[in-house]
Design a protein around this motif. Structure first.
Motif, short mmCIF file in Angstrom:
data_model
loop_
_atom_site.label_atom_id
_atom_site.label_comp_id
_atom_site.label_asym_id
_atom_site.label_seq_id
_atom_site.Cartn_x
_atom_site.Cartn_y
_atom_site.Cartn_z
N ILE A 419 0.65 -1.23 -0.09
CA ILE A 419 0.08 -0.14 0.14
C ILE A 419 0.76 1.04 0.16
N VAL A 420 0.65 2.24 -1.05
CA VAL A 420 1.37 3.36 -0.90
C VAL A 420 0.52 4.40 -0.93
N ALA A 421 1.19 5.55 -0.44
CA ALA A 421 0.19 6.92 -0.23
C ALA A 421 0.68 7.95 -1.38
N VAL A 422 -0.32 8.63 -2.01
CA VAL A 422 0.19 9.45 -2.97
C VAL A 422 -0.94 10.68 -2.88
N ASP A 423 -0.52 11.69 -3.65
CA ASP A 423 -1.15 12.84 -3.81
C ASP A 423 -2.46 12.59 -4.94
N PRO A 424 -3.68 12.28 -4.54
CA PRO A 424 -4.64 11.94 -5.56
C PRO A 424 -4.55 12.65 -6.73
N ARG A 425 -4.40 13.96 -6.64
CA ARG A 425 -4.45 14.92 -7.65
C ARG A 425 -3.41 14.32 -8.74
N VAL A 426 -2.48 13.82 -8.19
CA VAL A 426 -1.45 13.26 -9.25
C VAL A 426 -1.57 11.92 -9.77
N VAL A 427 -1.80 11.10 -8.68
CA VAL A 427 -1.97 9.59 -8.96
C VAL A 427 -3.31 9.30 -8.39
N VAL A 433 0.68 0.69 -9.17
CA VAL A 433 1.84 1.05 -9.72
C VAL A 433 3.00 0.17 -9.37
N TYR A 434 4.15 0.39 -10.11
CA TYR A 434 5.28 -0.58 -9.89
C TYR A 434 6.47 0.34 -9.51
N VAL A 435 7.20 0.19 -8.42
CA VAL A 435 8.41 0.86 -7.87
C VAL A 435 9.52 -0.03 -8.07
N PRO A 436 10.50 0.37 -8.71
CA PRO A 436 11.83 -0.61 -8.73
C PRO A 436 12.36 -0.51 -7.26
N GLY A 437 12.74 -1.73 -6.69
CA GLY A 437 13.28 -1.77 -5.49
C GLY A 437 12.07 -1.98 -4.47
N TYR A 438 10.96 -1.81 -4.81
CA TYR A 438 9.80 -2.06 -3.86
C TYR A 438 9.14 -3.03 -4.27
N GLY A 439 8.47 -2.85 -5.57
CA GLY A 439 7.60 -3.87 -6.14
C GLY A 439 6.26 -3.40 -6.56
N GLN A 440 5.35 -4.19 -6.83
CA GLN A 440 4.00 -3.41 -7.20
C GLN A 440 3.27 -3.41 -6.20
N ALA A 441 2.53 -2.07 -6.13
CA ALA A 441 1.67 -1.60 -4.93
C ALA A 441 0.20 -1.14 -5.45
N CYS A 442 -0.57 -0.74 -4.54
CA CYS A 442 -2.01 0.09 -4.89
C CYS A 442 -1.77 1.35 -4.22
N ALA A 443 -1.99 2.45 -4.91
CA ALA A 443 -2.06 3.70 -4.62
C ALA A 443 -3.56 3.94 -3.93
#
Length: 495
Positions: A419-427, A433-443
């Motif tokens: 689980i990742v936290a984002v700015d919903p105005r951007v994402v 999403v996929y973050v290299p070094g972390y893996g696949q996640a849900c915003a």
């Protein structure tokens, strides 16, 4: 030196000559002595033959020794010339004897001036009033008398004269003349003793300025029933051009007074009181010099950026189709100056001198699916963004463990790895999403400090790894429907 018997106070010199003694023979000496005795006898006889008389002149007695036989001789001896008006008792032909008493009263010589005409009279009048009566002169209520230059009343006595001097006096009668003076429309009656109109007005306390109009002329002689017209000039002052001018005028309006003074009023000048206002005494006219200047000022009109979609361009790419050019806004400004100082600026009109040319930027809407090789196998993505990656756990999210929403994300899912936290105005939330070094996640979470191109990676508390670096974040395919795609991200660097 000794006093003269004829003029008391006057000193008379007695001259003594030296006697030269010469020795004579004896018979010559007796002859000389005889001669001296004879001389002494003759002198004593002459003195004893003198008559002693009392001469009273103008009331002053004087004892005189004289060898004159008549009173006329005594008077001639004393240098006194009689006039018919003089009083002499006894008469001048009286033969003198010892102890003769003579009374002489000399008539006073009075120079009498009436309206500038002078004549000399001889009188025994003790007072001015009696002399006027003798001359048949009567005084008006406002007539004036002057004796030897001093103003007097009719009861004034003539001053006494000195011994053997004929008393003299200068007596002036100034008759008052009535005048009617019209002063600015108000008529008043004055009585004057002056001989000219100028002196009459000054005597009355009517002072004139050179600009006043007087009729008849000031040098005119005063005559009975004279009518005088005086039109005073109006005093006023002008404040203009940093100076104050004072003047007098017969003008009736402010405009005429300024014209007479030679003060030029420009069309824009402000005059207080107004030019057509009546001029009154001590009016202060203030002239404010007003000048206008017209300026044209120009200001740029910024151009706008116009974004247009282009399906031929790939997503998140831009192409400048029109550079853009600012326009020009022109303003005509009226600048008002008062006495040389700027007072205000008034925009008269404004217009667009040159229209701006908008900047046209095309943005891509073409979504290209690409494949990314990862340690967990290949994934397909449709967008990738550069973002600052940090990390967090439920314990670092700012809520205590006893909080009802402790460990609960914005979407209601439990916080932790994936689980990742984002700015919903951007994402948008729920984006995979996929973050290299972390893996696949849900915003699926947000944070108060997570703003813009920032992604906060969620961890369980027992496997937490700190992050703080920029990474490429890949948006896992498939993409959402076209109407839910934000083609231009807030973090995009749009040219």
């Amino acid at each position: 030196m000794r006093d003269s018997p004829f003029n008391p106070g006057q000193r008379t010199a007695v001259v003594t000559r030296p006697v030269v003694v010469t020795w004579w023979p004896a018979h010559g000496l007796f002859t000389l002595v005889g001669l001296l005795v004879l001389v002494v006898v003759l002198v004593q006889g002459y003195q004893l033959s003198a008559r002693s008389i009392t001469l009273v002149v103008n009331g002053t007695p004087l004892q005189i020794n004289t060898h004159q036989r008549t009173l006329a001789g005594v008077l001639a001896e004393q240098g006194i010339t009689l006039r018919p008006e003089d009083v002499l008792v006894p008469g001048p032909e009286t033969r003198l004897t010892n102890r003769t008493a003579v009374h002489l009263r000399l008539a006073r010589a009075i120079t009498f001036d009436v309206h500038g005409v002078q004549q000399t009279f001889y009188s025994h009048a003790p007072t001015v009033q009696e002399f006027l009566y003798e001359q048949g002169v009567s005084l008006g209520e406002e007539d004036r008398l002057y004796l030897d230059g001093q103003r007097i009343t009719p009861e004034t006595a003539f001053p006494p004269a000195g011994l053997f001097q004929r008393p003299q006096a200068f007596l002036e009668v100034v008759h008052a003349t009535p005048l009617l003076v019209d002063l600015d429309g108000v008529t008043q009656r004055i009585v004057t003793r002056a001989t000219t109109l100028a002196d009459a007005l000054r005597e009355e306390g009517i002072y004139l300025s050179p600009e006043d109009l007087v009729s008849p002329r000031l040098d005119s002689p005063v005559v009975p029933r004279m009518r005088v017209s005086i039109r005073r000039a109006t005093p006023f002052s002008v404040q203009a051009d940093g100076q104050t001018l004072t003047a007098r005028t017969h003008a009736t309006t402010v405009a005429d007074a300024l014209a007479e003074l030679g003060v030029i009023v420009q069309p824009l000048d402000r005059v207080e009181p107004s030019l057509d206002a009546p001029l009154t005494n001590d009016t202060t006219i203030t002239i404010t010099r007003v000048q206008h200047e017209t300026l044209v000022e120009r200001a740029p009109i910024p151009f706008e950026r116009v974004l247009v979609p282009d399906p031929m361009l790939e997503l998140d790419t831009f192409e400048v189709r029109e550079v853009g050019q600012p326009g020009t806004l022109a303003r005509e400004i009226l600048v008002v100056y008062e006495n040389g100082v700027e007072k205000e600026r008034i925009v008269q009109r404004e217009w667009v001198e040159q229209e701006p040319v908008n900047r046209v930027v095309a943005y891509g809407t073409n979504i290209v699916i690409r494949t990314l090789e990862t340690p967990d196998g290949p994934i397909q993505y449709w967008r990738h963004t550069r973002m600052l990656a940090t990390s967090y756990t439920a314990a670092s999210s700012g809520k205590p463990k006893d909080h009802p929403r402790y460990g609960i994300t914005r979407t209601g899912l439990p916080a932790g790895y994936g689980i990742v936290a984002v700015d919903p105005r951007v994402v948008p939330l729920w984006t995979q999403v996929y973050v290299p070094g972390y893996g696949q996640a849900c915003a699926c979470d947000t944070g108060g400090g997570v703003v813009g191109a920032w992604i906060d990676l969620g961890y369980d508390e027992d496997n937490y790894k700190p992050w703080y670096r920029w990474v490429d974040v890949y948006w896992v395919a498939p993409p959402p429907p076209p109407d839910r795609i934000q083609y231009i991200l807030p973090t995009a660097n749009v040219p």
